[in-house]
Design a protein around this motif. Structure first.
Motif, mmCIF file in Angstrom:
data_model
loop_
_atom_site.group_PDB
_atom_site.id
_atom_site.type_symbol
_atom_site.label_atom_id
_atom_site.label_comp_id
_atom_site.label_asym_id
_atom_site.label_seq_id
_atom_site.Cartn_x
_atom_site.Cartn_y
_atom_site.Cartn_z
ATOM 1 N N THR A 1 12.801 -8.417 -5.807
ATOM 2 C CA THR A 1 12.258 -7.626 -6.584
ATOM 3 C C THR A 1 10.775 -8.010 -6.853
ATOM 4 N N LYS B 1 7.057 -6.251 -8.164
ATOM 5 C CA LYS B 1 6.506 -5.067 -9.086
ATOM 6 C C LYS B 1 5.036 -4.905 -8.321
ATOM 7 N N LEU C 1 5.360 0.815 -9.048
ATOM 8 C CA LEU C 1 6.211 0.575 -7.963
ATOM 9 C C LEU C 1 7.181 -0.611 -8.121
ATOM 10 N N LEU D 1 9.559 -2.595 -5.527
ATOM 11 C CA LEU D 1 10.224 -2.846 -4.147
ATOM 12 C C LEU D 1 11.367 -3.814 -4.266
ATOM 13 N N ASN D 2 12.536 -3.424 -3.730
ATOM 14 C CA ASN D 2 13.795 -4.229 -3.701
ATOM 15 C C ASN D 2 13.631 -4.630 -2.257
ATOM 16 N N SER E 1 16.628 -2.354 2.017
ATOM 17 C CA SER E 1 15.577 -2.326 1.066
ATOM 18 C C SER E 1 14.839 -0.857 0.677
ATOM 19 N N SER E 2 14.512 -0.954 -0.551
ATOM 20 C CA SER E 2 14.006 0.338 -1.066
ATOM 21 C C SER E 2 13.100 0.119 -2.051
ATOM 22 N N SER E 3 12.300 1.156 -2.629
ATOM 23 C CA SER E 3 11.586 1.295 -3.537
ATOM 24 C C SER E 3 11.731 2.407 -4.502
ATOM 25 N N HIS F 1 10.615 6.549 -0.266
ATOM 26 C CA HIS F 1 10.318 5.322 0.498
ATOM 27 C C HIS F 1 10.483 5.486 1.988
ATOM 28 N N LEU G 1 3.944 -1.359 2.150
ATOM 29 C CA LEU G 1 5.069 -0.489 1.735
ATOM 30 C C LEU G 1 4.298 0.664 2.331
ATOM 31 N N VAL H 1 1.608 -5.103 -0.565
ATOM 32 C CA VAL H 1 2.600 -5.902 -1.446
ATOM 33 C C VAL H 1 1.861 -7.099 -1.847
#
Length: 144
Positions: free
Chosen positions: A58, A60, A69, A71-72, A87-89, A102, A114, A136
């Protein structure tokens, strides 16, 4: 929204007498925009629970002074490649009227980008869509 509720309550309690004191086109415009805001709002999405197999990070990302935001990022445990489907945000902070969507995460060497777009809404109506590329931050910078 306050004007919408004021005009709506006044019409319900006073009826046509209320319209005599105001410009009718202004009252109708406020009521139409207010009703449109209620009916155009987005419906909550139901998503199935997914089991994620892989290494998850994770991160930030500071977007601006009111929003961030998160981001996973999920990687394949064997190859280390980013799993795009997993993956997601998400955007957090002061997000009234802003939707983050995303698209994907790209990796070029040590740099990650991203990609996604922001939708601005006013009373539920879509005003503007804007595509964004965000760098990122590197969590493990090289020490030399």
């Amino acid at each position: 929204m306050l004007a919408f509720f004021f005009f709506l309550m006044a019409l319900l309690f006073r009826g046509r007498k209320f319209l005599e004191g105001y410009n009718r086109s202004f009252v109708v415009l406020v009521l139409v925009v207010g009703f449109g805001g209620f009916f155009m709002r987005s419906k909550p999405k139901k998503e199935d629970i997914k089991l994620v197999y892989g290494k998850m990070e994770t991160i930030k990302i500071k977007y601006n002074w009111t929003n961030s935001l998160f981001l996973n990022l999920v990687r394949d445990p064997e190859t280390g490649e980013i799993l795009q489907e997993e993956s997601s945000s998400i955007m957090s902070g002061l997000v009234a009227g802003i939707d983050w969507h995303h698209v994907r995460i790209s990796e070029f060497g040590d740099q990650k980008i991203l990609e996604g777009f922001i939708t601005w809404r006013l009373l539920g109506w879509r005003i503007l869509d804007s595509f964004h590329y965000l760098e990122v931050p590197n969590l493990n910078p090289s020490i030399e």
